[in-house]
Design a protein around this motif. Structure first.
Motif, PDB file in Angstrom:
ATOM      1  N   TYR A  38       5.400   1.812   8.964  1.00 41.22           N
ATOM      2  CA  TYR A  38       5.398   1.428   7.556  1.00 41.22           C
ATOM      3  C   TYR A  38       5.798  -0.038   7.392  1.00 41.22           C
ATOM      4  N   SER A  39       6.850  -0.457   8.058  1.00 40.41           N
ATOM      5  CA  SER A  39       7.342  -1.831   7.908  1.00 40.41           C
ATOM      6  C   SER A  39       6.310  -2.851   8.384  1.00 40.41           C
ATOM      7  N   GLU A  40       5.541  -2.504   9.415  1.00 43.50           N
ATOM      8  CA  GLU A  40       4.506  -3.412   9.918  1.00 43.50           C
ATOM      9  C   GLU A  40       3.364  -3.542   8.909  1.00 43.50           C
ATOM     10  N   ILE A  41       3.009  -2.426   8.287  1.00 36.96           N
ATOM     11  CA  ILE A  41       1.958  -2.457   7.259  1.00 36.96           C
ATOM     12  C   ILE A  41       2.427  -3.281   6.072  1.00 36.96           C
ATOM     13  N   LEU A  42       3.653  -3.060   5.648  1.00 35.41           N
ATOM     14  CA  LEU A  42       4.222  -3.798   4.515  1.00 35.41           C
ATOM     15  C   LEU A  42       4.274  -5.295   4.814  1.00 35.41           C
ATOM     16  N   ARG A  43       4.660  -5.666   6.005  1.00 31.88           N
ATOM     17  CA  ARG A  43       4.723  -7.071   6.394  1.00 31.88           C
ATOM     18  C   ARG A  43       3.330  -7.701   6.375  1.00 31.88           C
ATOM     19  N   TYR A  44       2.338  -6.971   6.856  1.00 27.54           N
ATOM     20  CA  TYR A  44       0.960  -7.465   6.877  1.00 27.54           C
ATOM     21  C   TYR A  44       0.439  -7.698   5.460  1.00 27.54           C
ATOM     22  N   LEU A  45       0.754  -6.790   4.550  1.00 23.95           N
ATOM     23  CA  LEU A  45       0.240  -6.888   3.180  1.00 23.95           C
ATOM     24  C   LEU A  45       1.020  -7.883   2.327  1.00 23.95           C
ATOM     25  N   GLU A  46       2.177  -8.277   2.761  1.00 25.49           N
ATOM     26  CA  GLU A  46       3.019  -9.296   2.132  1.00 25.49           C
ATOM     27  C   GLU A  46       3.431  -8.983   0.706  1.00 25.49           C
ATOM     28  N   SER A  47       2.503  -8.910  -0.226  1.00 32.66           N
ATOM     29  CA  SER A  47       2.883  -8.782  -1.635  1.00 32.66           C
ATOM     30  C   SER A  47       2.700  -7.375  -2.193  1.00 32.66           C
ATOM     31  N   ALA A  48       2.462  -6.399  -1.342  1.00 35.20           N
ATOM     32  CA  ALA A  48       2.284  -5.022  -1.823  1.00 35.20           C
ATOM     33  C   ALA A  48       3.625  -4.450  -2.259  1.00 35.20           C
ATOM     34  N   PRO A  49       3.689  -3.908  -3.474  1.00 33.99           N
ATOM     35  CA  PRO A  49       4.926  -3.237  -3.886  1.00 33.99           C
ATOM     36  C   PRO A  49       5.157  -1.995  -3.017  1.00 33.99           C
ATOM     37  N   LYS A  50       6.399  -1.762  -2.608  1.00 36.33           N
ATOM     38  CA  LYS A  50       6.716  -0.635  -1.730  1.00 36.33           C
ATOM     39  C   LYS A  50       6.272   0.696  -2.333  1.00 36.33           C
ATOM     40  N   LYS A  51       6.505   0.867  -3.606  1.00 35.48           N
ATOM     41  CA  LYS A  51       6.150   2.131  -4.281  1.00 35.48           C
ATOM     42  C   LYS A  51       4.634   2.355  -4.237  1.00 35.48           C
ATOM     43  N   THR A  52       3.858   1.305  -4.471  1.00 33.38           N
ATOM     44  CA  THR A  52       2.406   1.407  -4.443  1.00 33.38           C
ATOM     45  C   THR A  52       1.909   1.672  -3.035  1.00 33.38           C
TER      46      THR A  52
END
Length: 118
Positions: A38-52
């Motif tokens: 999850y953290s790697e995906i979030l880092r890649y997307l940069e501006s994606a809200p965690k909830k979304t």
């Protein structure tokens, strides 16, 4: 009462599965780089809200497009990967990538170029 989701046409089915700002990007990342936490995906997307991001990952999992694997380690580690059913979306993702590459123009600046433009 039926549990089926009513749709107008086949295109709507596709949009329900991969529609949303982050789903195609998540799938493209998993397609080209393999399973990710999850953290790697979030880092890649940069501006994606965690909830979304969490909601879209759950939707992709519910549609059988990605698999969520929990590693039974000390701190819980969750990995996401594409299922064989999800792999059937590769031609659509490649077409989206090619179209974006061909129509980049001067208006857009990429932070993570991922398409070869072939």
């Amino acid at each position: 009462m039926s549990d089926k989701i009513r749709v107008t046409c086949e295109i709507e089915v596709t949009l329900r599965v991969i529609g949303g700002k982050w789903k195609p990007l998540i799938l493209h990342l998993l397609q080209h780089e393999g399973a990710k936490r999850y953290s790697e995906i979030l880092r890649y997307l940069e501006s994606a809200p965690k909830k979304t991001l969490t909601a879209q990952l759950r939707e992709l999992e519910a549609d059988g497009i990605i698999a969520r694997t929990v590693a039974p380690a000390g701190p819980v580690q969750v990995e996401y990967s594409i299922t064989p059913h999800g792999e059937t979306l590769y031609p659509i993702l490649e077409a989206m990538c090619d179209w974006g590459y061909d129509n980049l123009g001067d208006r857009y600046e990429m932070t993570h170029p991922a398409c070869t433009g072939e």
